[in-house]
Design an enzyme around this catalytic site. Structure first.
Site, PDB file in Angstrom:
ATOM      1  N   CYS A 229       0.949  -1.159  -0.091  1.00  0.00           N
ATOM      2  CA  CYS A 229       0.014   0.063  -0.017  1.00  0.00           C
ATOM      3  C   CYS A 229       0.978   1.400   0.132  1.00  0.00           C
ATOM      4  O   CYS A 229       2.298   1.139  -0.371  1.00  0.00           O
ATOM      5  CB  CYS A 229      -0.997  -0.004   1.246  1.00  0.00           C
ATOM      6  SG  CYS A 229      -0.302  -0.022   2.831  1.00  0.00           S
ATOM      7  N   GLY A 230       0.432   2.542   0.371  1.00  0.00           N
ATOM      8  CA  GLY A 230       1.431   3.454   0.198  1.00  0.00           C
ATOM      9  C   GLY A 230       2.489   3.516   1.169  1.00  0.00           C
ATOM     10  O   GLY A 230       3.514   3.544   0.632  1.00  0.00           O
TER      11      GLY A 230
END
Ligand code: RB5
Length: 159
Positions: free
Chosen positions: A66-67
């Site tokens: 994810c980020g």
């Protein structure tokens, strides 16, 4: 190796890059999404199916992005039988498997570049659990906690 991979929008570009490199290296890749870049998507929608597949043995290892890698690791560890960790360094990518039997490598698409991510993935996939008595003992304590508390997502979801 049969490897699953998943990301939200924060890790989408890195996921696509890694899929190409993993396939070129001869791995069989199952892509759990996202299938396209959407800023509105949510990492659990991709990471939970990946985590379930790892726990069920449908893929041998998983890569979740994810980020930051934080949400992916929190989410993946809610599935019983998953041992996921957010990794930024070469040493932990190897030792996490050798000592802790890590089966999902989590990374941040906004925190690592492609070259570092590829090194982490290669190191993770090449490492093997030691099966040393002390490591089995420690993992047994983790597994018994999971069993006793029903800490896994699947158990809590039905209660
Ligand atoms: C999505 O913008 C971002 O919050 C997510 O990818 C992740 O970093 C969460 O941990």
């Amino acid at each position: 190796m049969r490897v699953g991979i998943a990301s939200d929008h924060g890790g989408f570009e890195l996921k696509q890059e890694l899929i190409g490199q993993l396939r070129a290296a001869g791995h069989e890749i199952i892509d759990f999404g996202a299938a396209s870049l959407s800023q509105e998507d949510d990492y659990p929608d991709f990471v939970i199916p990946l985590a379930r597949a790892v726990a069920a043995g449908q893929v041998e290892r998983g890569v979740a992005i994810c980020g930051s890698g934080v949400g992916a690791s929190v989410c993946a560890n809610k599935v019983s039988g998953v041992r996921a960790a957010l990794i930024h360094d070469h040493f932990s990518a190897r030792q996490g498997v050798e000592d802790d039997h890590m089966n999902i490598l989590c990374m941040g698409g906004r925190t690592v570049g492609v070259a570092v991510a590829w090194d982490l993935v290669q190191t993770f996939l090449a490492a093997q659990f030691s099966r040393a008595e002390r490591h089995l003992r420690r993992l047994g304590k983790v597994a018994s906690l999971e069993a006793a508390t029903g800490a896994g997502y699947e158990r809590n979801a039905s209660s």
